[in-house]
Design a protein around this motif. Structure first.
Motif, PDB file in Angstrom:
ATOM      1  N   UNK A   1      31.722  58.107  35.730  1.00  7.92           N
ATOM      2  CA  UNK A   1      31.450  57.171  37.180  1.00  7.92           C
ATOM      3  C   UNK A   1      33.103  56.492  37.256  1.00  7.92           C
ATOM      4  N   UNK A   2      32.083  56.169  39.312  1.00 12.19           N
ATOM      5  CA  UNK A   2      33.597  54.810  39.337  1.00 12.19           C
ATOM      6  C   UNK A   2      32.659  54.091  39.542  1.00 12.19           C
ATOM      7  N   UNK A   3      33.525  52.490  38.877  1.00 12.49           N
ATOM      8  CA  UNK A   3      33.392  51.779  40.021  1.00 12.49           C
ATOM      9  C   UNK A   3      34.703  51.221  40.863  1.00 12.49           C
ATOM     10  N   UNK A   4      34.128  50.237  41.901  1.00  2.00           N
ATOM     11  CA  UNK A   4      34.261  50.782  42.968  1.00  2.00           C
ATOM     12  C   UNK A   4      34.013  49.278  43.460  1.00  2.00           C
ATOM     13  N   UNK A   5      34.812  48.112  43.758  1.00  2.00           N
ATOM     14  CA  UNK A   5      35.477  47.151  44.173  1.00  2.00           C
ATOM     15  C   UNK A   5      36.332  46.943  45.054  1.00  2.00           C
ATOM     16  N   UNK A   6      36.573  45.845  45.742  1.00  2.00           N
ATOM     17  CA  UNK A   6      37.293  45.260  46.714  1.00  2.00           C
ATOM     18  C   UNK A   6      38.723  43.915  45.485  1.00  2.00           C
ATOM     19  N   UNK A   7      38.013  43.308  44.848  1.00  2.00           N
ATOM     20  CA  UNK A   7      38.717  42.599  44.240  1.00  2.00           C
ATOM     21  C   UNK A   7      37.728  41.815  43.863  1.00  2.00           C
ATOM     22  N   UNK A   8      37.690  41.604  42.512  1.00  2.00           N
ATOM     23  CA  UNK A   8      37.158  40.993  40.871  1.00  2.00           C
ATOM     24  C   UNK A   8      37.817  41.289  39.851  1.00  2.00           C
ATOM     25  N   UNK A   9      37.334  40.551  38.786  1.00  2.02           N
ATOM     26  CA  UNK A   9      37.586  41.314  37.710  1.00  2.02           C
ATOM     27  C   UNK A   9      36.429  41.197  37.170  1.00  2.02           C
ATOM     28  N   UNK A  10      36.460  43.108  36.162  1.00  3.92           N
ATOM     29  CA  UNK A  10      35.502  43.485  34.977  1.00  3.92           C
ATOM     30  C   UNK A  10      36.457  44.830  33.973  1.00  3.92           C
ATOM     31  N   UNK A  11      35.247  44.863  33.094  1.00  4.79           N
ATOM     32  CA  UNK A  11      36.345  45.604  32.495  1.00  4.79           C
ATOM     33  C   UNK A  11      35.175  46.791  31.896  1.00  4.79           C
ATOM     34  N   UNK A  12      35.550  48.328  31.738  1.00  2.00           N
ATOM     35  CA  UNK A  12      35.283  49.596  31.843  1.00  2.00           C
ATOM     36  C   UNK A  12      35.611  50.237  29.915  1.00  2.00           C
ATOM     37  N   UNK A  13      34.017  49.960  29.767  1.00  2.00           N
ATOM     38  CA  UNK A  13      34.277  50.600  28.076  1.00  2.00           C
ATOM     39  C   UNK A  13      34.198  52.302  28.319  1.00  2.00           C
TER      40      UNK A  13
END
Length: 331
Positions: free
Chosen positions: A179-191
């Motif tokens: 999977x790919x997490x696509x953002x422009x500007x934010x805060x998040x976690x990936x496990x």
């Protein structure tokens, strides 16, 4: 230039009310006052990181000096008003950005770079990306990244928390498994440390979850998460409380009555930077604090040194803390 005039110019710059002549005045002051610190664009990457930290700490100290009370001593980590601290740090970052803009422009296309967090390290590892986005890696995790004119791509193995600098023209993509997490500007976690699942949780902003064919599987907003089952190739969207799922991000930045010496050793590992003491008695000062975990080293040192009545000095590529110190604690 007087400190009051500097503060006026900084305030105008931050509020977007500064005229071009005032911006030029601010730039000229910085060049005149800090010429030796800006001559670092042709050094190697390790020296560059140290000197950028030097710029941040020194400029923040200069701007905030009117808020420092020399009579305040070691009363706790929050003795300096937070609003003043944030304003000073923001001003430092903004001004440095003026002079470093061509550095980041030159690096729009970067070679792929890898970074690993030691598996045997108890502290998280802080990584500052070329666009000032921040990554917190859990022990044993790894990222590699490559920036182009149109994309910022990250490849993650393990667990990472991302605080992304907004740039609508250059999306930020985190690849983890399928999977790919696509953002422009934010805060998040990936496990992505599990053989069976990949989890994404959003703290702020909005992200799109895609598969390797770039098909959108889900869109997440704050306090939402997904759990991707690798075996079943299925995705489940859930509500999540970030404080619970993201607790690890600042687990090493919450402390009570910890000696400065022990804390400096932990920061050395976390920020992969050498920190030492000119006066060994500084190691004895007990500090209590609670950080979010995404602060840069200059931000952390700004608070710790003011609390302990210390200052930051630089000798070569090393950060040296100076000050009166504290008596050794006896049981």
């Amino acid at each position: 230039m007087e400190s009051k005039r500097i503060q006026i110019l900084v305030d105008k710059f931050l509020s977007n009310t500064a005229s071009q002549s005032e911006k030029d005045e601010l730039n000229q002051w910085y060049r005149d006052a800090h010429q030796e610190e800006v001559e670092w664009l042709h050094t190697d990457d390790d020296e560059e990181k140290i000197l950028e930290q030097r710029l941040l700490v020194k400029l923040n100290s200069h701007i905030n000096q009117q808020y420092t009370n020399p009579n305040v001593r070691k009363t706790g980590i929050f003795s300096i008003p937070k609003a003043f601290r944030i304003a000073g740090i923001a001003a430092a970052c903004i001004i440095i950005g003026i002079f470093m803009i061509y550095r980041t422009t030159d690096r729009a296309n970067t070679p792929q770079v890898s970074f690993s967090a030691p598996a045997d390290q108890t502290e998280n590892t802080f990584v500052l990306l070329p666009d000032s986005s921040k990554v917190i890696l859990r022990s044993g995790s790894k990222i590699s990244y490559q920036y182009t004119d149109s994309l910022r791509e990250i490849y993650l193995t393990g667990n990472g928390f991302f605080e992304v600098t907004k740039n609508k023209k250059r999306p930020f993509l985190v690849h983890a498994g399928n999977i790919i997490t696509r953002v422009l500007g934010t805060s998040f976690s990936v496990e992505s440390d599990s053989d069976k699942h990949i989890k994404v949780a959003v703290k702020t902003g909005r992200v799109a979850i895609q598969n390797t064919q770039k098909n959108t599987l889900a869109v997440l907003t704050p306090n939402q998460a997904i759990d991707y089952d690798k075996k079943q190739n299925s995705i489940r969207k859930t509500a999540v409380v970030p404080a619970e799922q993201l607790n690890w991000v600042n687990m090493d930045m919450r402390f009570t009555d910890v000696p400065f010496g022990k804390l400096a050793a932990a920061l050395t590992r976390r920020y992969h930077t050498d920190i030492s003491f000119e006066n060994e008695n500084l190691r004895n000062c007990l500090l209590t604090g609670y950080f979010e975990g995404t602060e840069s080293l200059p931000e952390v040192l700004d608070i710790l040194t003011k609390t302990a009545g210390a200052t930051v000095a630089f000798k070569g590529n090393k950060i040296v803390l100076t000050g009166e110190g504290c008596p050794k604690q006896t049981l």
